[in-house]
Scaffold this active site. Structure first.
Site, PDB file in Angstrom:
ATOM      1  CB  SER A 100      -7.500   3.541   3.005  1.00 53.21           C
ATOM      2  OG  SER A 100      -6.793   2.882   4.054  1.00 53.21           O
ATOM      3  CB  SER A 138      -8.254   0.487   5.683  1.00 53.45           C
ATOM      4  OG  SER A 138      -8.919   1.708   5.838  1.00 53.45           O
ATOM      5  CE  LYS A 164      -3.687   1.883   3.008  1.00 57.46           C
ATOM      6  NZ  LYS A 164      -4.454   1.588   4.227  1.00 57.46           N
TER       7      LYS A 164
END
Length: 468
Positions: free
Chosen positions: A142, A166, A67
């Site tokens: 996210s 997330s 990420k």
């Protein structure tokens, strides 16, 4: 059987083939990855016995993605914030460093929502990421780029983080496995934004994978010495687990009702557990879950034990510059002049509202603490709760703005500190992934991981997009 260079080349080709459609990987390091793969092959050709290497490098030659909110040396680290566009990581986040030391090979970094605080992965730096099962659908947030890149078979393992779901929402929307560990086991160092104050107890870093069996070895590496707090070496007898099931949150006014297909999938899990394992799944109704969003919101904005205020989102948007004025940004956004996304501006606007009713907030924090005690008592040393991962299947792009609080189904477990595994359950009638959350008491991650492996065999796990 296969050279590491061949493996990495295959993943690089796959990314080149599908990333133009999904926009999940936002910056690659293919040349460095191939160089590292050549070093792995050299090590294997001249190194000591396999057993010794396996112990030293448990993830030797395994392609991974990270990420973009995590520092990966030489890669951007913007978290989708325009005024961080030129920030390049000069070191590795702790978990990234541990994965590299275990032999993993990062292929690049993946998209996230602006400042990791929204459940659609879209920002003004990299644009929007699309769901591999339907490009008109969201990937969640996210860690949405990770969910998408894994589902599209462009990576083996993903590094995600989770403060309101997330890891689990993207894993659910993209039909892969995601694990939010027990709070405080895996270090969060080296990500932006990192948690401060009370939020350090709610942010969790964890693995995302296509295959359930990969979660545990990756979690071991990520946790490092912290793994001793978990019981990953304990053998799990599935027949001895006390299963509990809750179909929905009890009817929160803020959250959508649970889709029939999601309820049906959960019912099939219950039926399978009862018929195959001979267990009795107990249906429970935990009244306080109805206030999941309010509890999460109050606890996220509360002071820590030393009286430190939670960091303000408007300060984060400014990133060490002047705090952003959300009302001014909204005016600019309406004229197409803001560098921020609408969800980020909206969060800045609502942030102040939470602190208007301080006595109500204190009651909600107290309710959260008593819910935590209730959950720990219910689950005990051998309990697993089945609970929806989200009230709807992957929504269409932009639609989360109409259902902003639906993430409450995952968020509540962050403030409760419990370990949760999101497990895919095949595809629904529209060809979109279904799934379920498996929840256990603190430090009982081994139970949810074992049940995930079992359900993968029973329900098929990850399905290659376009295969059905």
């Amino acid at each position: 059987q296969v050279a590491c260079v061949e493996v990495v080349e295959a993943y690089v080709e796959r990314i080149k083939e599908v990333n133009p459609l999904i926009n999940a990987l936002v910056k690659d390091r293919f040349e460095e990855a191939l160089q590292e793969a050549r070093q792995v092959d050299k090590l294997l050709s001249e190194g000591p016995g396999d057993d010794c290497l396996e112990e030293k490098f448990p993830l030797l030659g395994v392609p991974i993605t990270v990420k973009e909110a995590f520092s990966l040396y030489g890669m951007p680290n913007t978290s989708g914030l325009v005024n961080r566009r030129n920030v390049i990581a000069t070191s590795d986040a702790t978990v990234v460093s541990r994965l590299k030391q275990a032999g993993a090979i990062p292929l690049g970094v993946t998209n996230c929502s602006e400042l990791c605080m929204w459940y659609e992965s879209s920002n003004r730096v990299y644009g929007r990421t699309n769901n591999p099962y339907d490009l008109q659908r969201i990937v969640g947030g996210s860690s949405g780029g990770e969910g998408s890149v894994l589902a599209a078979a462009c990576s083996v393992i993903g590094v995600g983080s989770d403060i309101g779901g997330s890891i689990r929402m993207p894993a659910f929307f993209n039909g892969v496995f995601g694990h939010k560990p027990t709070t405080g086991v895996v270090p969060n160092d080296g990500q932006f934004p990192n948690a401060h104050g009370v939020r350090t107890s709610y942010l969790c870093t964890g693995p995302m994978c296509r295959y359930a069996e990969d979660l545990e070895p990756v979690l071991r590496v990520m946790a490092g010495p912290g793994v001793s707090k978990l019981k990953l070496n304990e053998k799990v007898s599935l027949e001895k687990i006390k299963f509990h099931c809750m179909d929905h949150d009890g009817g929160s006014i803020f959250v959508s009702p649970v889709d029939k297909e999601i309820l049906q999938a959960q019912k099939k899990v219950v039926e399978h557990l009862e018929s195959d394992l001979g267990v009795r799944v107990q249906h429970v109704a935990i009244h306080k879950m109805k206030y999941s969003f309010q509890i999460w919101s109050a606890m996220m904005s509360s002071k820590d034990s030393e009286g430190q205020e939670a960091q303000r989102f408007t300060d984060l948007l400014g990133d060490h510059g002047k705090p952003v004025w959300p009302l001014w940004e909204l005016m600019k956004w309406l004229m197409g002049m803001s560098s921020h996304t609408l969800p980020a501006i909206a969060l800045g606007l609502t942030e102040k509202l939470v602190n208007l009713n301080l006595s109500g907030k204190a009651k909600l924090v107290s309710m959260g603490k008593s819910l935590q005690e209730e959950m720990e008592a219910l689950l005990g040393p051998d309990g697993v709760l089945l609970y929806p991962s989200h009230p709807t299947i992957a929504p269409r792009h932009h639609s989360p703005i109409c259902t902003p609080f639906n993430f409450a189904y995952t968020a509540i477990f962050n403030v409760l500190g419990l370990p949760v595994t999101q497990c895919p359950l095949g595809l629904g009638s529209e060809g979109l992934p279904l799934g379920i959350q498996l929840v256990a008491a603190s430090y009982n991650d081994h139970l949810t991981l074992a049940v995930a492996r079992y359900l993968e065999k029973a329900f098929g796990g990850w399905v290659l997009p376009g295969e059905v």
